[in-house]
Design a protein around this motif. Structure first.
Motif, mmCIF file in Angstrom:
data_model
loop_
_atom_site.group_PDB
_atom_site.id
_atom_site.type_symbol
_atom_site.label_atom_id
_atom_site.label_comp_id
_atom_site.label_asym_id
_atom_site.label_seq_id
_atom_site.Cartn_x
_atom_site.Cartn_y
_atom_site.Cartn_z
ATOM 1 N N UNK A 138 7.510 1.958 8.461
ATOM 2 C CA UNK A 138 6.990 3.235 8.957
ATOM 3 C C UNK A 138 6.696 4.119 7.764
ATOM 4 N N UNK A 139 5.436 4.535 7.645
ATOM 5 C CA UNK A 139 5.016 5.282 6.462
ATOM 6 C C UNK A 139 4.711 6.719 6.865
ATOM 7 N N UNK A 140 5.606 7.636 6.448
ATOM 8 C CA UNK A 140 5.435 9.040 6.851
ATOM 9 C C UNK A 140 4.169 9.664 6.259
ATOM 10 N N UNK A 141 3.714 9.145 5.115
ATOM 11 C CA UNK A 141 2.499 9.699 4.487
ATOM 12 C C UNK A 141 1.253 9.475 5.330
ATOM 13 N N UNK A 142 1.311 8.565 6.305
ATOM 14 C CA UNK A 142 0.158 8.357 7.180
ATOM 15 C C UNK A 142 -0.732 7.216 6.719
ATOM 16 N N UNK A 143 -1.758 6.909 7.529
ATOM 17 C CA UNK A 143 -2.590 5.727 7.298
ATOM 18 C C UNK A 143 -3.321 5.727 5.957
ATOM 19 N N UNK A 158 -2.200 -9.297 4.415
ATOM 20 C CA UNK A 158 -2.972 -8.622 5.454
ATOM 21 C C UNK A 158 -2.151 -7.461 5.988
ATOM 22 N N UNK A 159 -2.580 -6.237 5.667
ATOM 23 C CA UNK A 159 -1.892 -5.032 6.135
ATOM 24 C C UNK A 159 -2.618 -4.532 7.377
ATOM 25 N N UNK A 160 -1.895 -4.433 8.484
ATOM 26 C CA UNK A 160 -2.479 -3.903 9.725
ATOM 27 C C UNK A 160 -1.655 -2.700 10.144
ATOM 28 N N UNK A 161 -2.308 -1.704 10.762
ATOM 29 C CA UNK A 161 -1.541 -0.502 11.070
ATOM 30 C C UNK A 161 -2.036 0.192 12.323
ATOM 31 N N UNK A 162 -1.138 1.002 12.883
ATOM 32 C CA UNK A 162 -1.510 1.921 13.953
ATOM 33 C C UNK A 162 -1.026 3.305 13.543
ATOM 34 N N UNK A 163 -1.627 4.330 14.121
ATOM 35 C CA UNK A 163 -1.233 5.704 13.790
ATOM 36 C C UNK A 163 -2.438 6.526 13.377
ATOM 37 N N UNK A 204 2.346 3.217 11.396
ATOM 38 C CA UNK A 204 3.207 2.066 11.662
ATOM 39 C C UNK A 204 2.507 0.854 11.062
ATOM 40 N N UNK A 205 3.134 0.295 10.040
ATOM 41 C CA UNK A 205 2.440 -0.694 9.210
ATOM 42 C C UNK A 205 3.082 -2.074 9.361
ATOM 43 N N UNK A 206 2.232 -3.081 9.565
ATOM 44 C CA UNK A 206 2.691 -4.474 9.525
ATOM 45 C C UNK A 206 2.109 -5.100 8.268
ATOM 46 N N UNK A 207 3.016 -5.578 7.419
ATOM 47 C CA UNK A 207 2.618 -6.192 6.155
ATOM 48 C C UNK A 207 2.740 -7.695 6.322
ATOM 49 N N UNK A 208 1.609 -8.386 6.354
ATOM 50 C CA UNK A 208 1.627 -9.842 6.523
ATOM 51 C C UNK A 208 1.403 -10.538 5.199
ATOM 52 N N UNK A 209 2.234 -11.527 4.905
ATOM 53 C CA UNK A 209 2.120 -12.264 3.648
ATOM 54 C C UNK A 209 2.111 -13.756 3.951
ATOM 55 N N UNK A 210 1.084 -14.445 3.501
ATOM 56 C CA UNK A 210 1.035 -15.907 3.613
ATOM 57 C C UNK A 210 0.991 -16.502 2.222
#
Ligand code: ATP
Ligand code: BTN
Length: 247
Positions: free
Chosen positions: A62-67, A112-117, A124-130
């Motif tokens: 969760x990133x308070x600074x925003x998208x 792959x960084x995906x986010x909502x907000x 709200x950030x999802x950090x995907x790493x492959x």
């Protein structure tokens, strides 16, 4: 409370799994899978995810600074993964702006960084790493699907303990993202320059149908890519639609 670490043998996509559970997650919660049936890359591209040999990991933050801060965050993730893997490879892992990892000039891993907000709210950030760890070259489906040169960590390292590597990555990411929340990108900019695979090299940027050539000069404090044009001007580029290629 300790973070949750969810380990699934088979999943569609660890990013998708986490995106669907955002209301229940705390920063640092992580999902790992052995196989993804619908692993994804940027802009709808596929991430090849064979069973039991690689690393597919998604962490919530969760990133308070925003998208708007997500671009910096994704550079930090690349730096941390590269530095963690470099403990095993004597510095051979490099980064490609904005968020790929390279080994011997071949693609080793993707982020792959995906986010909502909304702007103004926390993101709200999802950090995907492959990361390709042991994926072998002798598979037709893999060879036919990946339309660029790629590498596995096993090309360089003899024995890799994936459990230990996963824990090290989770720990290092949590520490770095906590620092990024406090101090932004500045503690990381010099570290990017140490790892940049294309620094000083002649490259082109693909932006929609446009192609811009120049010499790669690293990043600025905002995380924009710096490109030196023929007339000597250094121009910053930023945005999700840009692809960097060697010239
Ligand atoms: P850019 O993001 O700069 O456009 P890219 O071409 O690598 O770079 P991405 O969307 O980041 O595009 O990554 C998806 C691409 O990665 C796929 O089109 C494929 O070429 C490649 N790819 C897919 N699976 C793997 C894998 N397991 N290992 C390495 N490369 C892969
Ligand atoms: C890229 O290079 O485009 C990024 C690839 C990101 C792949 C990882 S694997 C774990 C997570 N789940 C996904 O579906 N994608 C990311």
């Amino acid at each position: 409370k300790d973070n949750d670490i969810i380990v699934e043998p088979v999943i569609d996509s660890t990013n998708q799994y986490m995106l669907e559970r955002i209301p229940h997650l705390s920063s640092g919660d992580t999902c790992l899978a052995e196989y993804q049936s619908a692993g994804r890359g940027r802009r709808g591209r596929q991430w090849i995810s064979p069973f039991g040999c690689n690393l597919y990991l998604s962490m919530y933050w969760k990133l308070d600074q925003g998208p708007a801060a997500a671009i910096g965050l994704s550079l930090v993730v690349g730096i941390i993964i590269a530095e963690t893997l470099n403990k095993l490879t004597k510095g051979k892992i490099k980064v490609k702006w904005p968020n790929d990892l390279y080994l011997n000039d071949k693609k080793l891993a993707g982020i792959l960084v995906e986010l909502t907000g909304k702007t103004g709210d926390a993101a709200h950030i999802i950090i995907g790493v492959g990361i390709n760890i042991g994926m072998g070259k002798n598979n037709i489906e893999i060879e036919n699907t990946i339309n660029q040169e790629w590498a596995s960590l096993a090309d360089e390292v003899e024995s890799i303990e994936r459990n230990i590597l996963s824990v090290n990555i989770i720990q290092a990411l949590k520490e770095a993202l906590t620092l990024f929340e406090k101090e932004g990108l500045s503690p990381f900019v010099n570290r990017w320059f140490e790892l940049d695979n294309f620094l000083g090299r002649s490259v082109k940027l693909l932006i929609g149908n446009d192609v811009i050539s120049g010499v790669e000069k690293g990043i600025n404090q905002q995380g924009a890519l710096l490109l030196e044009q023929d007339n000597g001007d250094i121009i910053p580029y930023i945005g999700g639609e840009i692809s960097l290629r060697p010239n």
